[in-house]
Write a protein that holds these residues in place. Structure first.
Motif, PDB file in Angstrom:
ATOM      1  N   LYS A 191       2.388  -6.450  12.707  1.00  0.00           N
ATOM      2  CA  LYS A 191       3.787  -6.581  12.330  1.00  0.00           C
ATOM      3  C   LYS A 191       4.273  -5.207  11.877  1.00  0.00           C
ATOM      4  O   LYS A 191       4.013  -4.781  10.750  1.00  0.00           O
ATOM      5  N   SER A 213       6.010  -4.514   8.616  1.00  0.00           N
ATOM      6  CA  SER A 213       5.292  -4.684   7.354  1.00  0.00           C
ATOM      7  C   SER A 213       4.499  -3.419   7.045  1.00  0.00           C
ATOM      8  O   SER A 213       4.136  -2.650   7.939  1.00  0.00           O
ATOM      9  N   GLU A 228      -3.152  -7.741   4.501  1.00  0.00           N
ATOM     10  CA  GLU A 228      -2.747  -8.937   5.244  1.00  0.00           C
ATOM     11  C   GLU A 228      -3.376 -10.187   4.634  1.00  0.00           C
ATOM     12  O   GLU A 228      -2.730 -11.233   4.524  1.00  0.00           O
ATOM     13  N   ASN A 248      -1.562 -11.095   1.481  1.00  0.00           N
ATOM     14  CA  ASN A 248      -0.229 -11.650   1.749  1.00  0.00           C
ATOM     15  C   ASN A 248      -0.272 -12.895   2.623  1.00  0.00           C
ATOM     16  O   ASN A 248       0.769 -13.455   2.966  1.00  0.00           O
ATOM     17  N   ILE A 296      -0.959 -13.189   5.804  1.00  0.00           N
ATOM     18  CA  ILE A 296      -0.287 -13.037   7.101  1.00  0.00           C
ATOM     19  C   ILE A 296      -1.161 -13.682   8.145  1.00  0.00           C
ATOM     20  O   ILE A 296      -2.296 -13.291   8.343  1.00  0.00           O
TER      21      ILE A 296
END
Length: 365
Positions: A133, A136, A331, A334, A336
């Motif tokens: 991403k 991000s 990641e 978070n 993700i």
């Protein structure tokens, strides 16, 4: 050994010391005249002699102790896959890596291995097993890590810079200095990178393989066996003078036993234990220590001249490694979700990169 305390840190450093010894001893054996292809055959044969009996004992014990859940059966399909993966991960990768190591230095060989997590990430990205991403911070840091690794390889290959004199005037593994042309050095550096890429591809392929055949020890042992047979064919084609296959009580024999037992058996166990105690990222973050140790030991034991370009390139590779590791950990914090099917997420399988880290497949034979 408990989870707390200093033990995991001592074990993590010990793993890097083992890898440092592997780089230095292998390079010393090649400098002494040991054929790299013959070395790979003997190394895989010794590793098979170590792992295959252990795998058979473990399977037999599992069948007797838990007859309700016997060891998984090995089909012809699995055997064929193991043969192909051995051809890629053992025969091709290890032969290319060691030929490249002979053309470059132990320091460059150690530095190149720091690019493996980045190469694995790129391959997983190309195979759509990973996502980035770009909006991000974690995604951007991953891309920066890839760029740093590419820059590191280019610096090592194209820039020598001032040299650092060896630490010892009379190195332990003394040999006649070999002049390497710029063309051979560049070729060797990029072949090292190719070996790391194919090694990373082998790691990615182990994920579906171990899901289909979860007996990790037997899968590793069989790949060593197939790799030994394949490497024998390659070595016979390259080196037909069998007088050069003879081993004596020298550095060549030491390198074979060191790589097979310490570089395979002991390191695999230590990495598995350390990853279980502190997690796979903890194990990976210590790998740059091997580069530092190798620079010192190759200078002291081999009398190698270390160039500034190798050090700068190694620093860039380490920076790329830490960038990708940081992006992965961010990641996870978070939460993700990567591009994998929902049912795999529900089963707790994780991404292929996370899975291969958990299985500790980076401890390649």
């Amino acid at each position: 050994m408990g989870e707390g305390g200093k033990t995991p840190y001592v074990v993590a450093v010990a793993i890097q010391v083992i890898y440092t010894g592997l780089f230095v001893v292998s390079k010393a054996a090649f400098n002494s005249g040991l054929n790299t292809y013959v070395f790979i055959f003997y190394r895989l044969t010794a590793a098979t002699a170590l792992l295959l009996p252990l795998a058979l004992i473990k399977s037999t014990w599992q069948n007797r102790s838990t007859p309700a859940t016997p060891a998984p059966a090995m089909s012809c399909r699995i055997l064929f896959k193991l043969f192909l993966y051995a051809l890629l991960g053992n025969t091709f990768t290890m032969n290319v890596y060691n030929v490249s190591l002979k053309q470059t230095s132990a320091t460059v060989g150690s530095a190149a291995t720091n690019s493996m997590p980045v190469a694995t990430f790129l391959l997983a990205l190309l195979l759509r097993m990973e996502v980035v991403k770009v909006r991000s911070s974690s995604g951007l840091v991953k891309l920066v890590g890839v760029a740093l690794c590419v820059a590191g390889v280019l610096v090592i290959a194209l820039y020598s810079g001032p040299s650092i004199r060896p630490l010892a005037h009379h190195p332990v593994f003394a040999h006649k200095p070999q002049s390497v042309s710029n063309g051979a050095w560049i070729k060797g550096t990029f072949l090292l990178l190719l070996a790391c890429v194919t090694w990373s591809l082998w790691i990615v392929l182990q994920v579906p393989l171990l899901k289909e055949y979860p007996n990790k020890l037997m899968a590793t042992a069989m790949q060593c066996l197939f790799g030994a047979l394949q490497s024998f064919v390659v070595a016979v084609v390259v080196e037909r003078d069998f007088t050069k296959w003879k081993l004596g009580l020298d550095i060549g024999l030491l390198a074979i036993f060191y790589s097979a037992f310490l570089g395979t058996g002991v390191s695999m166990y230590l990495q598995s234990w350390c990853a279980e105690m502190k997690g796979p990222v903890f194990v990976a973050m210590w790998s740059p220590l091997a580069l530092v140790f190798t620079i010192i030991c190759s200078s002291f034991f081999l009398g190698e001249v270390v160039h500034l370009g190798s050090i700068l390139g190694g620093i860039l590779l380490v920076g790329g490694l830490y960038s990708v590791l940081w992006g992965k950990s961010k990641e996870n914090e978070n939460k993700i979700s990567p591009a994998v099917p929902e049912e795999r997420q529900l089963e707790g399988q994780g991404t292929p990169m996370e899975k291969h880290e958990e299985e500790d497949l980076t401890s390649h034979v």
